[in-house]
Design a protein around this motif. Structure first.
Motif, PDB file in Angstrom:
ATOM      1  N   ALA A 137       4.359  -1.443 -38.896  1.00  0.00           N
ATOM      2  CA  ALA A 137       4.418  -1.861 -37.491  1.00  0.00           C
ATOM      3  C   ALA A 137       3.049  -2.140 -36.900  1.00  0.00           C
ATOM      4  N   ILE A 138       2.002  -2.027 -37.713  1.00  0.00           N
ATOM      5  CA  ILE A 138       0.654  -2.056 -37.146  1.00  0.00           C
ATOM      6  C   ILE A 138       0.255  -3.429 -36.624  1.00  0.00           C
ATOM      7  N   ASN A 139       0.729  -4.490 -37.242  1.00  0.00           N
ATOM      8  CA  ASN A 139       0.365  -5.826 -36.767  1.00  0.00           C
ATOM      9  C   ASN A 139       0.908  -6.098 -35.374  1.00  0.00           C
ATOM     10  N   GLY A 140       2.140  -5.669 -35.129  1.00  0.00           N
ATOM     11  CA  GLY A 140       2.714  -5.818 -33.804  1.00  0.00           C
ATOM     12  C   GLY A 140       1.970  -4.998 -32.779  1.00  0.00           C
ATOM     13  N   PHE A 141       1.549  -3.795 -33.174  1.00  0.00           N
ATOM     14  CA  PHE A 141       0.791  -2.976 -32.238  1.00  0.00           C
ATOM     15  C   PHE A 141      -0.559  -3.597 -31.922  1.00  0.00           C
ATOM     16  N   MET A 142      -1.230  -4.180 -32.904  1.00  0.00           N
ATOM     17  CA  MET A 142      -2.546  -4.762 -32.669  1.00  0.00           C
ATOM     18  C   MET A 142      -2.490  -5.835 -31.600  1.00  0.00           C
ATOM     19  N   GLN A 143      -1.442  -6.650 -31.607  1.00  0.00           N
ATOM     20  CA  GLN A 143      -1.293  -7.669 -30.577  1.00  0.00           C
ATOM     21  C   GLN A 143      -1.078  -7.026 -29.210  1.00  0.00           C
ATOM     22  N   PHE A 144      -0.289  -5.969 -29.195  1.00  0.00           N
ATOM     23  CA  PHE A 144      -0.034  -5.212 -27.972  1.00  0.00           C
ATOM     24  C   PHE A 144      -1.337  -4.644 -27.417  1.00  0.00           C
ATOM     25  N   ALA A 145      -2.164  -4.067 -28.297  1.00  0.00           N
ATOM     26  CA  ALA A 145      -3.411  -3.440 -27.875  1.00  0.00           C
ATOM     27  C   ALA A 145      -4.438  -4.455 -27.409  1.00  0.00           C
ATOM     28  N   LYS A 146      -4.501  -5.613 -28.081  1.00  0.00           N
ATOM     29  CA  LYS A 146      -5.471  -6.645 -27.703  1.00  0.00           C
ATOM     30  C   LYS A 146      -5.194  -7.212 -26.325  1.00  0.00           C
ATOM     31  N   ASN A 147      -3.954  -7.076 -25.846  1.00  0.00           N
ATOM     32  CA  ASN A 147      -3.606  -7.515 -24.495  1.00  0.00           C
ATOM     33  C   ASN A 147      -3.863  -6.434 -23.452  1.00  0.00           C
ATOM     34  N   ASN A 148      -4.556  -5.336 -23.899  1.00  0.00           N
ATOM     35  CA  ASN A 148      -4.902  -4.216 -23.009  1.00  0.00           C
ATOM     36  C   ASN A 148      -3.666  -3.523 -22.429  1.00  0.00           C
ATOM     37  N   TYR A 149      -2.588  -3.478 -23.218  1.00  0.00           N
ATOM     38  CA  TYR A 149      -1.356  -2.855 -22.750  1.00  0.00           C
ATOM     39  C   TYR A 149      -1.228  -1.390 -23.190  1.00  0.00           C
ATOM     40  N   SER A 150      -2.063  -0.950 -24.125  1.00  0.00           N
ATOM     41  CA  SER A 150      -1.836   0.327 -24.780  1.00  0.00           C
ATOM     42  C   SER A 150      -2.325   1.528 -23.977  1.00  0.00           C
ATOM     43  N   GLY A 151      -3.601   1.524 -23.609  1.00  0.00           N
ATOM     44  CA  GLY A 151      -4.195   2.699 -22.985  1.00  0.00           C
ATOM     45  C   GLY A 151      -4.847   3.623 -23.993  1.00  0.00           C
ATOM     46  N   GLY A 152      -4.715   3.278 -25.286  1.00  0.00           N
ATOM     47  CA  GLY A 152      -5.349   4.089 -26.311  1.00  0.00           C
ATOM     48  C   GLY A 152      -4.379   5.051 -26.979  1.00  0.00           C
ATOM     49  N   LEU A 153      -4.800   5.569 -28.106  1.00  0.00           N
ATOM     50  CA  LEU A 153      -3.959   6.394 -28.966  1.00  0.00           C
ATOM     51  C   LEU A 153      -3.367   7.601 -28.242  1.00  0.00           C
ATOM     52  N   PHE A 154      -4.182   8.285 -27.447  1.00  0.00           N
ATOM     53  CA  PHE A 154      -3.724   9.548 -26.865  1.00  0.00           C
ATOM     54  C   PHE A 154      -2.803   9.337 -25.665  1.00  0.00           C
ATOM     55  N   LEU A 155      -3.029   8.278 -24.892  1.00  0.00           N
ATOM     56  CA  LEU A 155      -2.149   8.004 -23.750  1.00  0.00           C
ATOM     57  C   LEU A 155      -0.890   7.258 -24.157  1.00  0.00           C
ATOM     58  N   ASP A 156      -0.981   6.461 -25.206  1.00  0.00           N
ATOM     59  CA  ASP A 156       0.166   5.660 -25.628  1.00  0.00           C
ATOM     60  C   ASP A 156       1.072   6.420 -26.587  1.00  0.00           C
ATOM     61  N   MET A 157       0.479   7.079 -27.579  1.00  0.00           N
ATOM     62  CA  MET A 157       1.268   7.762 -28.605  1.00  0.00           C
ATOM     63  C   MET A 157       1.387   9.261 -28.385  1.00  0.00           C
ATOM     64  N   ALA A 158       0.245   9.931 -28.271  1.00  0.00           N
ATOM     65  CA  ALA A 158       0.245  11.398 -28.242  1.00  0.00           C
ATOM     66  C   ALA A 158       0.796  11.962 -26.940  1.00  0.00           C
ATOM     67  N   ILE A 159       1.013  11.128 -25.931  1.00  0.00           N
ATOM     68  CA  ILE A 159       1.467  11.610 -24.634  1.00  0.00           C
ATOM     69  C   ILE A 159       2.793  12.374 -24.738  1.00  0.00           C
ATOM     70  N   HIS A 160       3.676  11.956 -25.656  1.00  0.00           N
ATOM     71  CA  HIS A 160       4.937  12.680 -25.851  1.00  0.00           C
ATOM     72  C   HIS A 160       4.668  14.097 -26.347  1.00  0.00           C
ATOM     73  N   ASP A 161       3.772  14.223 -27.323  1.00  0.00           N
ATOM     74  CA  ASP A 161       3.466  15.541 -27.875  1.00  0.00           C
ATOM     75  C   ASP A 161       2.738  16.411 -26.861  1.00  0.00           C
ATOM     76  N   LEU A 162       1.862  15.811 -26.070  1.00  0.00           N
ATOM     77  CA  LEU A 162       1.156  16.575 -25.045  1.00  0.00           C
ATOM     78  C   LEU A 162       2.132  17.105 -24.001  1.00  0.00           C
ATOM     79  N   ASP A 163       3.121  16.302 -23.656  1.00  0.00           N
ATOM     80  CA  ASP A 163       4.154  16.768 -22.727  1.00  0.00           C
ATOM     81  C   ASP A 163       4.969  17.893 -23.342  1.00  0.00           C
ATOM     82  N   LEU A 164       5.342  17.738 -24.614  1.00  0.00           N
ATOM     83  CA  LEU A 164       6.112  18.786 -25.279  1.00  0.00           C
ATOM     84  C   LEU A 164       5.338  20.100 -25.349  1.00  0.00           C
TER      85      LEU A 164
END
Length: 349
Positions: free
Chosen positions: A161-188
């Motif tokens: 899935a990394i190619n699709g994510f790279m396009q998402f990130a290049k459009n400044n939609y992500s917020g970075g690894l910790f806000l985009d991905m790890a946020i679920h684990d931080l909430d848990l």
């Protein structure tokens, strides 16, 4: 209120999944309007599902008085503005995580939500609605493992899935690894440990994909967090998991341990062939958490119909954003970050 009439903004991979749930799988709910800046997405969904209203302009959808609620599944950077506009227009609001990419905007949205106490607001921390995670929380509350003091979380996206994510990130939609991905684990972690973060140290790098360095982001990162009462958390997030989508959580208490998802099995089937005995892994988050995505929206609709508030609050969004942003700041600066209060992070000089 018999049926809750919903308009959704955002028809990407997750948005389309939510839209399908709203249209076909949730009782007492009607998907009345769809909105996307991509006209082809709007046209396709409206035609295939016979949706009455379709928009390419979010503000125009908010003028529709037939709607009761707005469902926000747009890219993360749009959440705060769209939440505020929808609440001010008188709608109940569900927003996908994160609440915001910056702590200041998350705090502002908290103020807006608290001004609209008669409207339901819910944030999409869907893992709380996964049956396994909900069961683990129940066991903790029953005292099965004593007092929880340590949590370890792995959140690894499949490499395919990394190619699709790279396009998402290049459009400044992500917020970075910790806000985009790890946020679920931080909430848990906050949920399971019943404690807020005090200190954060995060590291990471680009190992197979140097493009992440250009984005000032990590392909794989790790954070160590000290919570209140000296409770601990270790969080690993990555975009390049060869074996598939891997979500694993371990909670250690004074009298025992709980583990969730240690082997990320697709199902109960074992395949026996020339490669051996194989347990296939989940392909992605939509497959692994299909039930949780459905259950959280069922709860949102039920809250509207029953005039009550969900257990996931805007404050959960603010506190998790604060922790995620502290991880991001630590990764970018290489410094230990002190979480001085629920709403501010300062660097420990």
């Amino acid at each position: 209120m018999n049926r809750v009439k919903v308009g959704i903004v955002g028809l990407g991979r997750l948005g389309r999944h939510h839209a399908e749930n709203l249209a076909f799988r949730i009782p007492n709910c009607e998907l009345l309007a769809v909105c996307s800046v991509i006209p082809e997405e709007v046209e396709e969904v409206q035609k295939e599902w016979n949706i009455p209203y379709a928009y390419t302009n979010y503000d125009e959808m908010l003028k529709n008085k037939d709607l009761d609620a707005i469902f926000i599944a747009s890219p993360s950077g749009f959440h705060c503005e769209q939440i505020e506009k929808a609440l001010n227009a008188g709608f109940h609001v569900f927003s996908e995580k994160p609440l915001g990419l910056y702590l200041e905007e998350a705090l502002h949205v908290q103020e807006v939500v608290n001004k609209h106490k008669d409207q339901v607001f819910m944030l999409g921390f869907m893992r709380r609605y996964d049956k396994s995670y909900a069961y683990a929380k129940k066991k903790i509350e029953e005292g099965k493992i004593g007092e929880p003091f340590f949590i370890r979380c792995y959140g690894l996206d499949p490499a395919k899935a990394i190619n699709g994510f790279m396009q998402f990130a290049k459009n400044n939609y992500s917020g970075g690894l910790f806000l985009d991905m790890a946020i679920h684990d931080l909430d848990l972690a906050r949920w399971f440990l019943n404690a807020e973060a005090k200190q954060v140290w995060a590291i990471g790098g680009a190992y197979a994909y140097p493009e992440f360095t250009e984005l000032n982001d990590a392909e794989t990162g790790a954070a160590m967090v000290k919570f209140e009462d000296n409770k601990m958390g270790i969080f690993v997030a990555g975009r390049n998991s060869a074996h598939g989508y891997h979500i694993e959580t371990e909670i250690i208490g004074t009298k025992g341990t709980l583990r969730i998802g240690t082997v990320p099995e697709k199902n109960m089937v074992t395949v026996f062939d020339e490669t051996g005995a194989v347990k296939e892994c989940s392909d992605g988050f939509l497959e692994r958490f299909d039930q949780a995505y459905l259950s959280e929206v069922e709860e949102f609709i039920s809250c509207i119909r029953e005039n009550r508030k969900p257990s996931v609050t805007v404050e959960d969004g603010v506190l998790s954003t604060a922790l995620g942003y502290a991880c991001k700041e630590s990764f970018e600066t290489g410094e230990l970050i002190m979480v001085q209060s629920p709403y501010h992070t300062l660097t420990n000089k």
